[in-house]
Scaffold this motif. Sequence first.
Motif, short mmCIF file in Angstrom:
data_model
loop_
_atom_site.label_atom_id
_atom_site.label_comp_id
_atom_site.label_asym_id
_atom_site.label_seq_id
_atom_site.Cartn_x
_atom_site.Cartn_y
_atom_site.Cartn_z
N LYS A 93 0.79 -1.28 -0.12
CA LYS A 93 0.02 0.14 -0.03
C LYS A 93 0.67 1.14 -0.03
O LYS A 93 0.31 2.26 0.11
CB LYS A 93 -0.95 0.04 1.11
N GLY A 94 2.13 0.96 -0.23
CA GLY A 94 3.01 2.42 -0.36
C GLY A 94 3.77 2.75 0.86
O GLY A 94 4.11 3.92 0.83
N ILE A 95 3.74 1.88 1.84
CA ILE A 95 4.11 2.37 3.06
C ILE A 95 5.55 1.61 3.40
O ILE A 95 5.60 0.35 3.44
CB ILE A 95 3.33 1.92 4.56
N THR A 96 6.83 1.99 3.72
CA THR A 96 7.90 1.33 4.20
C THR A 96 7.71 1.15 5.44
O THR A 96 7.41 1.96 6.42
CB THR A 96 9.14 2.27 3.93
N THR A 97 7.82 -0.23 5.83
CA THR A 97 7.55 -1.05 6.85
C THR A 97 8.75 -1.68 7.59
O THR A 97 9.66 -2.37 7.21
CB THR A 97 6.44 -1.86 6.77
N VAL A 98 8.85 -1.63 8.95
CA VAL A 98 9.88 -1.79 9.76
C VAL A 98 9.25 -2.89 10.76
O VAL A 98 8.54 -2.51 11.76
CB VAL A 98 10.64 -0.82 10.22
N ILE A 99 9.67 -4.05 10.82
CA ILE A 99 9.24 -4.84 11.83
C ILE A 99 10.34 -5.14 12.82
O ILE A 99 11.43 -5.85 12.42
CB ILE A 99 8.98 -6.38 11.20
N ALA A 100 10.29 -4.81 13.97
CA ALA A 100 11.27 -4.61 14.79
C ALA A 100 11.09 -5.90 15.89
O ALA A 100 10.47 -6.26 16.51
CB ALA A 100 11.15 -3.37 15.81
N GLY A 101 12.73 -6.55 15.92
CA GLY A 101 13.00 -7.54 17.03
C GLY A 101 13.31 -6.91 18.38
O GLY A 101 13.97 -5.92 18.33
N TYR A 102 13.23 -7.57 19.35
CA TYR A 102 13.68 -7.01 20.49
C TYR A 102 14.11 -8.21 21.62
O TYR A 102 13.62 -9.20 21.62
CB TYR A 102 13.09 -5.95 21.24
N THR A 103 14.96 -8.18 22.54
CA THR A 103 15.57 -8.98 23.45
C THR A 103 14.45 -9.22 24.59
O THR A 103 13.65 -8.43 24.94
CB THR A 103 16.78 -8.90 24.40
N LEU A 104 14.05 -10.48 24.78
CA LEU A 104 12.94 -10.94 25.51
C LEU A 104 13.22 -11.18 27.02
O LEU A 104 14.42 -11.61 27.24
CB LEU A 104 12.24 -12.30 25.00
N SER A 105 12.28 -11.19 27.84
CA SER A 105 12.47 -11.70 29.01
C SER A 105 12.80 -13.10 29.43
O SER A 105 11.95 -13.91 28.64
CB SER A 105 11.29 -11.22 30.13
N PRO A 106 13.60 -13.71 30.02
CA PRO A 106 14.13 -13.09 31.22
C PRO A 106 15.66 -12.46 30.88
O PRO A 106 16.22 -11.87 31.76
CB PRO A 106 14.51 -14.22 32.33
N GLU A 107 15.93 -12.70 29.53
CA GLU A 107 17.35 -11.95 29.22
C GLU A 107 17.38 -10.44 29.40
O GLU A 107 18.43 -9.93 29.46
CB GLU A 107 17.81 -12.60 27.93
N ALA A 108 16.03 -9.72 29.28
CA ALA A 108 15.99 -8.59 29.30
C ALA A 108 14.59 -8.14 30.11
O ALA A 108 13.72 -8.95 30.27
CB ALA A 108 15.76 -7.91 27.92
N ASN A 109 14.70 -6.97 30.86
CA ASN A 109 13.54 -6.29 31.31
C ASN A 109 12.98 -5.44 30.58
O ASN A 109 13.47 -5.01 29.37
CB ASN A 109 14.10 -5.99 32.91
N TYR A 110 11.78 -4.63 30.82
CA TYR A 110 10.83 -3.84 30.33
C TYR A 110 11.94 -2.67 29.78
O TYR A 110 11.68 -2.16 28.87
CB TYR A 110 9.77 -3.38 31.02
N ASP A 111 12.72 -2.27 30.55
CA ASP A 111 13.62 -1.11 30.36
C ASP A 111 14.64 -1.44 29.40
O ASP A 111 14.86 -0.64 28.44
CB ASP A 111 14.45 -0.52 31.74
N ASP A 112 15.14 -2.40 29.28
CA ASP A 112 16.10 -2.93 28.33
C ASP A 112 15.32 -3.20 26.97
O ASP A 112 15.97 -2.51 25.75
CB ASP A 112 16.80 -4.26 28.41
N MET A 113 14.07 -3.66 27.03
CA MET A 113 13.34 -3.68 25.84
C MET A 113 13.05 -2.27 25.42
O MET A 113 13.01 -2.05 23.91
CB MET A 113 12.05 -4.58 26.11
N ALA A 114 12.44 -1.28 26.11
CA ALA A 114 11.91 0.04 25.58
C ALA A 114 13.30 0.51 25.10
O ALA A 114 13.06 1.35 24.03
CB ALA A 114 11.65 1.06 26.89
N LYS A 115 14.52 0.35 25.68
CA LYS A 115 15.63 1.05 25.11
C LYS A 115 15.73 0.63 23.67
O LYS A 115 16.53 1.38 22.72
CB LYS A 115 17.00 0.96 26.15
N GLU A 116 15.77 -0.70 23.64
CA GLU A 116 16.13 -1.21 22.35
C GLU A 116 15.09 -0.76 21.21
O GLU A 116 15.56 -0.45 20.18
CB GLU A 116 16.13 -2.80 22.49
#
Length: 276
Positions: A83-106
Amino acid sequence: MKKSSILLIITLLLFTSCASKKYKNVTYLNETDEKTEQPTLNIFTPKSSKHTNNQVIIFVHGGNWNSGDKKTYNFIGRNFAKKGITTVIAGYTLSPEANYDDMAKEITKAVTWTKEHISEYKGDPNEIFLTGHSAGGHLIALIGTNPKYLEDKSIIKGIILNDAAGLDMKHYLEENPPTNKNEYLATWSNNPEEWKDASPIYFVDEKTPKMMIYLGSKTYNSIKVGNARFLNELNKYQPNVEPIILNKKHAPMVIQYIIPWSKRYKEILEFMKSKS
């Protein structure tokens, strides 16, 4: 599921993939750690040469902060790109390797990387929108409100929440103290100050990016409560925001995006156009 339905879905996915180009596992973090697999992005661009300098949408998946994989949601990238939109699908580190703050920073780094590099993928760096389902909705709401993450919130043109969880995590955890179940102690800790820091509701202000909210009428009660509390606060600054209530459970709220002609795409594109 009937065989005819499976064949239809496969046909739809093959059809939409022909209209986009995929860039797989693009690195967005500067850190290097040989012992840890770094999260990456999948990027989808329209194949047609007429589509340049497109609006951009970043999708962040859910999974209760301890599960999920960006590649599961490639259909969202393909359908938006068609539909003409450049789209980014983001991966991030999951718990327990990361907490909410780590995820948000990523996710914050994924956004800033997109701002700096998306022009290389037919995207307009001044037209970046965020969308996320469940835990992903929490993360994009958090970085769009809590000032500790993005120094300049104006780089986000708008946020689309899809059955977002965790919008008032402090309220939820006060009533349901975290345990090791679902890695919640690792994700949230047992510190109420951390719970508040993790809750977008406490950081909504006049600088909060414009929002669009979807909510399932059959979703989890905790999500209904969190969204109601969040909306009450958001309406102080964005009084015209009303949730779009859909007759769906939690998972179908994102599964519906498999269908290329889902009404959700039209609604979101209209929202994006109105904020450009």
